[in-house]
Design a protein around this motif. Structure first.
Motif, PDB file in Angstrom:
ATOM      1  N   CYS A 138      10.837   3.810  -6.782  1.00 45.81           N
ATOM      2  CA  CYS A 138       9.659   3.105  -6.274  1.00 45.81           C
ATOM      3  C   CYS A 138       9.492   1.768  -7.004  1.00 45.81           C
ATOM      4  O   CYS A 138       9.290   0.723  -6.373  1.00 45.81           O
TER       5      CYS A 138
ATOM      6  N   GLN B   1      12.130  -0.788  -5.954  1.00 48.62           N
ATOM      7  CA  GLN B   1      11.836  -1.350  -4.639  1.00 48.62           C
ATOM      8  C   GLN B   1      10.650  -2.319  -4.719  1.00 48.62           C
ATOM      9  O   GLN B   1      10.672  -3.402  -4.126  1.00 48.62           O
ATOM     10  N   TRP B   2       9.632  -1.941  -5.463  1.00 50.94           N
ATOM     11  CA  TRP B   2       8.439  -2.753  -5.613  1.00 50.94           C
ATOM     12  C   TRP B   2       8.772  -4.077  -6.301  1.00 50.94           C
ATOM     13  O   TRP B   2       8.359  -5.155  -5.863  1.00 50.94           O
TER      14      TRP B   2
ATOM     15  N   ALA C  84       0.825  -1.207   0.000  1.00 51.40           N
ATOM     16  CA  ALA C  84       0.000   0.000   0.000  1.00 51.40           C
ATOM     17  C   ALA C  84       0.861   1.261   0.000  1.00 51.40           C
ATOM     18  O   ALA C  84       0.540   2.239  -0.681  1.00 51.40           O
ATOM     19  N   LEU C  85       1.965   1.219   0.733  1.00 47.64           N
ATOM     20  CA  LEU C  85       2.855   2.392   0.762  1.00 47.64           C
ATOM     21  C   LEU C  85       3.513   2.614  -0.594  1.00 47.64           C
ATOM     22  O   LEU C  85       3.694   3.756  -1.018  1.00 47.64           O
ATOM     23  N   LEU C  86       3.856   1.538  -1.269  1.00 42.70           N
ATOM     24  CA  LEU C  86       4.456   1.672  -2.597  1.00 42.70           C
ATOM     25  C   LEU C  86       3.434   2.227  -3.594  1.00 42.70           C
ATOM     26  O   LEU C  86       3.794   3.017  -4.475  1.00 42.70           O
ATOM     27  N   GLN C  87       2.189   1.837  -3.447  1.00 39.94           N
ATOM     28  CA  GLN C  87       1.144   2.388  -4.315  1.00 39.94           C
ATOM     29  C   GLN C  87       0.977   3.887  -4.073  1.00 39.94           C
ATOM     30  O   GLN C  87       0.827   4.661  -5.020  1.00 39.94           O
ATOM     31  N   LYS C  88       1.035   4.302  -2.820  1.00 39.40           N
ATOM     32  CA  LYS C  88       0.947   5.734  -2.498  1.00 39.40           C
ATOM     33  C   LYS C  88       2.164   6.477  -3.028  1.00 39.40           C
ATOM     34  O   LYS C  88       2.042   7.576  -3.572  1.00 39.40           O
ATOM     35  N   ASP C  89       3.339   5.879  -2.863  1.00 39.06           N
ATOM     36  CA  ASP C  89       4.572   6.485  -3.367  1.00 39.06           C
ATOM     37  C   ASP C  89       4.491   6.659  -4.879  1.00 39.06           C
ATOM     38  O   ASP C  89       4.841   7.715  -5.419  1.00 39.06           O
ATOM     39  N   GLU C  90       4.004   5.640  -5.570  1.00 38.13           N
ATOM     40  CA  GLU C  90       3.848   5.708  -7.021  1.00 38.13           C
ATOM     41  C   GLU C  90       2.916   6.859  -7.405  1.00 38.13           C
ATOM     42  O   GLU C  90       3.237   7.651  -8.302  1.00 38.13           O
TER      43      GLU C  90
END
Length: 67
Positions: free
Chosen positions: A23, A26-27, A2-8
């Motif tokens: 991002c 890392q993902w 979820a944090l990676l989706q927000k970062d994206e």
């Protein structure tokens, strides 16, 4: 994830190409660790790093793609 989706989303909103590539790297790495494919995210990261002429990052992503 979820944090990676927000970062994206944030990187896209601010047109932060380097941040977006980081991002995706890392993902993709996380997906590989979880025994998922991860190729799509890593390929996207490699494409952006290549576009931005960031050879060290390209090499790092290339190693992830071949491992």
């Amino acid at each position: 994830m979820a944090l990676l989706q927000k970062d994206e989303a944030i990187c896209q909103a601010f047109n932060d190409r380097e941040g977006l590539a980081l991002c995706y790297r890392q993902w993709g790495s996380l997906e590989r660790q979880q025994k998922l494919d991860g190729t799509a995210k890593l390929t996207a990261a490699l494409s952006i790093f290549t576009e931005l002429n960031m050879p060290t990052e390209c090499e790092a992503v290339g190693q992830l793609l071949t491992s």
